[in-house]
Design a protein around this motif. Structure first.
Motif, PDB file in Angstrom:
ATOM      1  N   ARG A  11      31.738 -19.847 -19.406  1.00 39.41           N
ATOM      2  CA  ARG A  11      30.974 -19.244 -18.307  1.00 39.41           C
ATOM      3  C   ARG A  11      31.649 -19.430 -16.953  1.00 39.41           C
ATOM      4  NH1 ARG A  11      25.132 -21.795 -20.244  1.00 39.41           N
ATOM      5  NH2 ARG A  11      24.909 -20.520 -22.140  1.00 39.41           N
ATOM      6  N   GLY A  12      32.835 -20.016 -16.959  1.00 43.20           N
ATOM      7  CA  GLY A  12      33.596 -20.117 -15.724  1.00 43.20           C
ATOM      8  C   GLY A  12      33.642 -21.490 -15.094  1.00 43.20           C
ATOM      9  N   ALA A  13      33.084 -22.498 -15.740  1.00 45.02           N
ATOM     10  CA  ALA A  13      33.112 -23.844 -15.171  1.00 45.02           C
ATOM     11  C   ALA A  13      34.510 -24.441 -15.283  1.00 45.02           C
ATOM     12  CB  ALA A  13      32.104 -24.746 -15.874  1.00 45.02           C
ATOM     13  N   ASP A  14      34.906 -25.182 -14.266  1.00 47.37           N
ATOM     14  CA  ASP A  14      36.145 -25.943 -14.313  1.00 47.37           C
ATOM     15  C   ASP A  14      35.963 -27.089 -15.309  1.00 47.37           C
ATOM     16  OD1 ASP A  14      38.238 -27.747 -13.871  1.00 47.37           O
ATOM     17  OD2 ASP A  14      38.267 -27.393 -11.709  1.00 47.37           O
ATOM     18  N   PRO A  15      36.869 -27.252 -16.268  1.00 48.24           N
ATOM     19  CA  PRO A  15      36.713 -28.367 -17.227  1.00 48.24           C
ATOM     20  C   PRO A  15      36.551 -29.725 -16.556  1.00 48.24           C
ATOM     21  CG  PRO A  15      38.445 -26.876 -17.948  1.00 48.24           C
ATOM     22  CD  PRO A  15      38.050 -26.424 -16.572  1.00 48.24           C
ATOM     23  N   ASP A  16      37.200 -29.915 -15.400  1.00 48.61           N
ATOM     24  CA  ASP A  16      37.086 -31.195 -14.693  1.00 48.61           C
ATOM     25  C   ASP A  16      35.719 -31.402 -14.069  1.00 48.61           C
ATOM     26  OD1 ASP A  16      39.679 -31.853 -15.347  1.00 48.61           O
ATOM     27  OD2 ASP A  16      40.532 -31.057 -13.483  1.00 48.61           O
ATOM     28  N   SER A  17      34.898 -30.332 -14.019  1.00 45.64           N
ATOM     29  CA  SER A  17      33.559 -30.449 -13.434  1.00 45.64           C
ATOM     30  C   SER A  17      32.521 -30.892 -14.463  1.00 45.64           C
ATOM     31  CB  SER A  17      33.119 -29.105 -12.835  1.00 45.64           C
ATOM     32  OG  SER A  17      32.720 -28.180 -13.861  1.00 45.64           O
ATOM     33  N   ILE A  18      32.932 -31.021 -15.735  1.00 45.13           N
ATOM     34  CA  ILE A  18      31.982 -31.311 -16.817  1.00 45.13           C
ATOM     35  C   ILE A  18      32.056 -32.791 -17.171  1.00 45.13           C
ATOM     36  CG2 ILE A  18      31.282 -30.740 -19.162  1.00 45.13           C
ATOM     37  CD1 ILE A  18      32.718 -28.030 -18.772  1.00 45.13           C
ATOM     38  N   HIS A  19      30.908 -33.459 -17.175  1.00 45.59           N
ATOM     39  CA  HIS A  19      30.825 -34.891 -17.435  1.00 45.59           C
ATOM     40  C   HIS A  19      29.758 -35.123 -18.502  1.00 45.59           C
ATOM     41  CE1 HIS A  19      32.958 -35.160 -13.551  1.00 45.59           C
ATOM     42  NE2 HIS A  19      32.100 -34.230 -13.173  1.00 45.59           N
ATOM     43  N   THR A  20      30.045 -35.987 -19.470  1.00 37.96           N
ATOM     44  CA  THR A  20      29.121 -36.193 -20.584  1.00 37.96           C
ATOM     45  C   THR A  20      28.581 -37.618 -20.604  1.00 37.96           C
ATOM     46  OG1 THR A  20      30.891 -36.822 -22.117  1.00 37.96           O
ATOM     47  CG2 THR A  20      30.350 -34.486 -21.961  1.00 37.96           C
ATOM     48  N   TYR A  21      27.425 -37.766 -21.250  1.00 35.17           N
ATOM     49  CA  TYR A  21      26.831 -39.085 -21.469  1.00 35.17           C
ATOM     50  C   TYR A  21      26.312 -39.162 -22.900  1.00 35.17           C
ATOM     51  CZ  TYR A  21      22.426 -36.573 -20.586  1.00 35.17           C
ATOM     52  OH  TYR A  21      21.378 -35.674 -20.630  1.00 35.17           O
ATOM     53  N   ASP A  22      26.239 -40.379 -23.411  1.00 35.57           N
ATOM     54  CA  ASP A  22      25.884 -40.602 -24.809  1.00 35.57           C
ATOM     55  C   ASP A  22      24.372 -40.744 -24.944  1.00 35.57           C
ATOM     56  OD1 ASP A  22      25.916 -41.141 -27.487  1.00 35.57           O
ATOM     57  OD2 ASP A  22      26.554 -43.228 -27.272  1.00 35.57           O
ATOM     58  N   GLY A  23      23.702 -39.627 -25.020  1.00 36.79           N
ATOM     59  CA  GLY A  23      22.242 -39.620 -25.136  1.00 36.79           C
ATOM     60  C   GLY A  23      21.709 -38.234 -24.866  1.00 36.79           C
ATOM     61  N   TYR A  24      20.445 -38.172 -24.459  1.00 36.37           N
ATOM     62  CA  TYR A  24      19.768 -36.898 -24.241  1.00 36.37           C
ATOM     63  C   TYR A  24      18.969 -36.981 -22.947  1.00 36.37           C
ATOM     64  CZ  TYR A  24      21.166 -36.390 -29.068  1.00 36.37           C
ATOM     65  OH  TYR A  24      21.925 -36.330 -30.209  1.00 36.37           O
ATOM     66  N   THR A  34      17.400 -19.949 -33.491  1.00 32.69           N
ATOM     67  CA  THR A  34      18.637 -20.720 -33.426  1.00 32.69           C
ATOM     68  C   THR A  34      18.423 -21.981 -32.598  1.00 32.69           C
ATOM     69  OG1 THR A  34      19.890 -18.660 -33.532  1.00 32.69           O
ATOM     70  CG2 THR A  34      21.072 -20.621 -32.807  1.00 32.69           C
ATOM     71  N   LEU A  35      18.857 -23.107 -33.131  1.00 31.58           N
ATOM     72  CA  LEU A  35      18.660 -24.389 -32.458  1.00 31.58           C
ATOM     73  C   LEU A  35      19.802 -24.666 -31.485  1.00 31.58           C
ATOM     74  CD1 LEU A  35      17.709 -26.337 -35.672  1.00 31.58           C
ATOM     75  CD2 LEU A  35      16.167 -26.022 -33.736  1.00 31.58           C
ATOM     76  N   ILE A  36      19.459 -25.226 -30.307  1.00 32.20           N
ATOM     77  CA  ILE A  36      20.498 -25.647 -29.387  1.00 32.20           C
ATOM     78  C   ILE A  36      21.204 -26.876 -29.960  1.00 32.20           C
ATOM     79  CG2 ILE A  36      19.345 -24.666 -27.379  1.00 32.20           C
ATOM     80  CD1 ILE A  36      18.350 -27.423 -26.618  1.00 32.20           C
ATOM     81  N   SER A  37      22.378 -27.166 -29.449  1.00 33.06           N
ATOM     82  CA  SER A  37      23.222 -28.191 -30.077  1.00 33.06           C
ATOM     83  C   SER A  37      22.586 -29.572 -30.038  1.00 33.06           C
ATOM     84  CB  SER A  37      24.591 -28.231 -29.407  1.00 33.06           C
ATOM     85  OG  SER A  37      24.474 -28.514 -28.027  1.00 33.06           O
ATOM     86  N   VAL A  38      21.832 -29.899 -28.979  1.00 29.72           N
ATOM     87  CA  VAL A  38      21.227 -31.235 -28.930  1.00 29.72           C
ATOM     88  C   VAL A  38      20.189 -31.390 -30.035  1.00 29.72           C
ATOM     89  CG1 VAL A  38      21.710 -31.651 -26.489  1.00 29.72           C
ATOM     90  CG2 VAL A  38      19.580 -30.502 -27.135  1.00 29.72           C
ATOM     91  N   ASP A  39      19.454 -30.321 -30.335  1.00 30.05           N
ATOM     92  CA  ASP A  39      18.487 -30.392 -31.439  1.00 30.05           C
ATOM     93  C   ASP A  39      19.203 -30.509 -32.782  1.00 30.05           C
ATOM     94  OD1 ASP A  39      16.258 -30.308 -29.809  1.00 30.05           O
ATOM     95  OD2 ASP A  39      16.043 -28.134 -29.931  1.00 30.05           O
ATOM     96  N   ARG A  40      20.275 -29.760 -32.946  1.00 29.43           N
ATOM     97  CA  ARG A  40      21.026 -29.861 -34.203  1.00 29.43           C
ATOM     98  C   ARG A  40      21.574 -31.268 -34.391  1.00 29.43           C
ATOM     99  NH1 ARG A  40      23.291 -24.993 -32.458  1.00 29.43           N
ATOM    100  NH2 ARG A  40      25.325 -25.999 -32.169  1.00 29.43           N
TER     101      ARG A  40
END
Length: 370
Positions: free
Chosen positions: A170-183, A308-314
């Motif tokens: 969708r056009g986001a810069d990969p460096d702008s994406i940050h993840t965390y281990d949870g929901y 269709t389930l979103i990835s967090v639900d899957r």
């Protein structure tokens, strides 16, 4: 549906996990009913972040913002009519651009309106999302555009289960994406404090009960011919299971018609979803949020979501945190398999995730101040 009042745990001083390098003026824009709980739990995690809050009129978002204790201004509204909704979103974006407070950073969730208004005002934005499916119905070009604009935030914060390529596509810069281990539900579930008197509001002689919430059949993202709820309710009665039934719409109430009220309780007033999840033996829902909330406090949870389930639900289903089925008998068999040990809630894991998200957010706010 309203949810529980919550506060930081008095025996966990580390809940205020981080101080940002300097006092931060944070603009928080609440656009949907789940946002007040998420952002209140997050902003309460800092000692030197001063939130200024705007709220969109959408279902219960305004009263829930008041319930959690935010001072706020109401800006714009959601429209039930799909044609008016297309006008309402750009109109509110323009209102926000004109009325946004002076701030060091903007915080929002699934909210392109805030992101665009922040760009106009030159305010860095931190955006939280967990939905990696844009639309379930062909031709929703406006929804696809909305999600593409969401991806333009300065920072996007997502669960590790989220498919990050969706944002980059969708056009986001990969460096702008940050993840965390949870929901994301962990963040506000961690701040929940159960009310021991809540069970006094449930009219069953036994304190064992399940919660059933139907599918959102009128929503554009749901593709189903009918509800599974009538079969679940009837089967629960046959098996002697107590049910707190939470209709979404007036037509949903008819699913309980003819069933014994001493077995199927339909509240006249909204009940706290988190209190129900804490005290229930199992939470069954045709949507995602209540199942995720229950699973994060380690209450058994069932999803009978029909599309269709979103990835967090899957991910939660694959981890065994949520049971998913569109077969009523399988669902009820699962409910009957739950042991007393299975039905013991716990917040330890959610509190760890809340600290991680607060640490990450503090780091990103520090970065915007550099």
């Amino acid at each position: 549906m309203s949810r529980a009042t919550f506060a930081a745990s008095e025996d966990e001083p580390s809940e205020t996990t981080r101080s940002v390098a300097q006092t931060v003026e944070a603009w928080v824009d609440l656009a949907s009913p789940s946002h007040p709980f998420f952002f209140k739990a997050l902003t309460d995690s800092f000692s030197n972040v001063e939130p200024t809050v705007t709220v969109r009129e959408k279902t219960e978002t305004v009263p829930l913002a008041r319930q959690v204790g935010y001072d706020f201004r109401t800006v714009g509204k959601d429209y039930e009519n799909p044609h008016l909704r297309k006008v309402g979103i750009p109109l509110r974006t323009a209102q926000l651009a004109l009325e946004a407070p002076d701030a060091d950073v903007a915080l929002s969730s699934r909210n392109a309106m805030c992101i665009l208004a922040a760009k106009v005002r030159g305010i860095p934005s931190i955006h939280f999302t967990d939905n990696d499916i844009c639309a379930y119905v062909d031709g929703l070009a406006a929804e696809e555009l909305y999600h593409r604009l969401e991806a333009q935030a300065t920072h996007n914060v997502v669960p590790t289960a989220f498919r990050t390529e969706v944002l980059t596509d969708r056009g986001a810069d990969p460096d702008s994406i940050h993840t965390y281990d949870g929901y994301k539900e962990d963040v506000y579930v961690a701040a929940f404090e159960p009310d021991p008197s809540f069970l006094d509001t449930i009219p069953f002689e036994s304190q064992d009960f399940i919660v059933v919430r139907p599918e959102a059949l009128s929503a554009t993202y749901v593709d189903a011919e009918g509800s599974l709820v009538p079969d679940i309710l009837a089967g629960a009665v046959e098996r002697g299971v107590n049910v707190v039934y939470l209709p979404r719409e007036g037509t949903d109430r008819a699913f309980a018609d003819g069933l014994p009220p001493e077995r199927v309780y339909v509240p006249d007033e909204p009940l706290s979803g988190l209190e129900l999840a804490w005290h229930a033996r199992c939470v069954l829902t045709g949507s995602g949020t209540m199942a995720r909330e229950a699973s994060r406090m380690q209450t058994p949870a069932v999803s009978f979501f029909p599309s269709t389930l979103i990835s967090v639900d899957r991910a939660l289903i694959e981890e065994g945190e949520i049971f998913h089925s569109r077969n009523a008998e399988d669902v009820l068999d699962y409910v009957e398999s739950i042991t007393d040990h299975d039905a013991q809630p716990d917040l330890t894991r959610a509190r760890r995730v809340r600290r991680e998200v607060a640490d990450l957010t503090a780091d990103l706010m520090n970065e915007t101040l550099d």
